[in-house]
Design an enzyme around this catalytic site. Structure first.
Site: not given
Length: 309
Positions: A155, A181, A253, A256, A279, A288
């Site tokens: 990210r 995150k 992004h 990514r 993730h 994806y």
């Protein structure tokens, strides 16, 4: 009496300090909750214990229709506001501020499924070639930044948050370290192209940029020697995209998305890609697989002699 403003303030501190939410996430949630508190105050609902499901649904409806702001809100914006409101009220219940959660039973607006847009391998090659066209300190920095984004699927916030110590190019398996995150740490291998770009930047560009500031530990620096911001990183990617003839089609992004799509097309497993992307849930990564399936279907349709007719 506990006002929504008071509870919101405590909840935002909880997000930042205890849950480790990013400054960007906290900023967005603060804006959503401030608007929510102001709207309910106008409806006579300053006390959080008096808020009902009807109040929550009314706020989301006014937000969606534009009654609140003068323009209709995108479904994603309404969904984010709904998530913030739900999280804050659950926090209030856990903290014993109130007994009932008025968001229980409130439906989060559907945003629709948006498949990520990935560049082709040839388009990525053209983009990175354009990034390497300039040998100035800024040019070397931008080349390293784009190589890292595509090589690792990072990210943009993770990339600009890297320090020099997060790069280990001399290990048997060269890796870079990201904090995603919730400050979750992960190590991602880097290939030869990214290693060479990072090495060139560290030797031939970063010292010059660092000398203009106070020797910040950040890996990517701006022209004043300070850490590169997310906004500046976006601008750098956009400028390179324009030079490559891909104007308006590339963001950090996008790289990514391209990283994940190209890995799956090359035979990587969904679980491996999940780990590399950071993730929390494999369901997030599985979108994806739809992208690659659609790509293969289009290739089949246009290439096979008996695909149509």
């Amino acid at each position: 009496m506990h006002t929504i403003d008071q509870v919101a303030s405590d909840w935002l501190v909880h997000l930042r300090v205890e849950k480790g939410s990013s400054a960007h996430t906290v900023s967005n949630y603060r804006r959503d909750i401030t608007r929510y508190a102001q709207d309910l105050a106008r409806q006579g609902r300053a006390d959080i214990a008096l808020v009902t499901r009807h109040d929550v649904e009314g706020h989301l409806r006014r937000l969606a229709t534009g009654e609140l702001t003068g323009r209709t809100a995108a479904p994603a914006s309404v969904a984010r506001a709904s998530s913030a409101i739900r999280s804050m009220h659950r926090f209030a219940v856990r903290e014993g501020v109130c007994v009932n959660d008025p968001t229980s039973g409130v439906r989060t607006p559907k945003t629709g499924e948006h498949l990520p847009k990935a560049l082709s391998v040839d388009e990525v090659a053209a983009l990175l070639a354009a990034a390497h066209a300039t040998d100035s300190p800024v040019g070397l920095r931008d080349a390293a930044l784009l190589e890292v984004l595509y090589a690792t699927g990072a990210r943009v916030s993770e990339a600009v948050g890297m320090s020099v110590d997060d790069v280990d190019l001399d290990a048997e398996l060269p890796v870079v370290r990201f904090f995603g995150k919730g400050r979750k740490e992960r190590l991602v291998p880097v290939g030869s192209f990214a290693r060479e770009a990072i090495g060139a930047y560290l030797v031939r560009a970063r010292p010059a940029l660092s000398a203009r500031g106070r020797g910040a530990h950040a890996l990517f620096l701006n022209t004043r020697g300070a850490p590169l911001s997310r906004q500046s990183a976006w601008a750098s990617v956009a400028a390179v995209a324009q030079a490559a003839g891909l104007e308006g089609r590339v963001s950090p992004h996008t790289l990514r998305h391209s990283f994940a799509t190209h890995l799956l097309e090359g035979g990587a497993s969904v679980r491996d890609v999940q780990e590399l992307l950071g993730h929390a849930s494999v369901q997030t990564t599985q979108i994806y697989t739809r992208v690659t399936a659609l790509t293969l279907r289009e290739v089949h349709r246009t290439s096979h002699p008996r695909a149509t007719g």
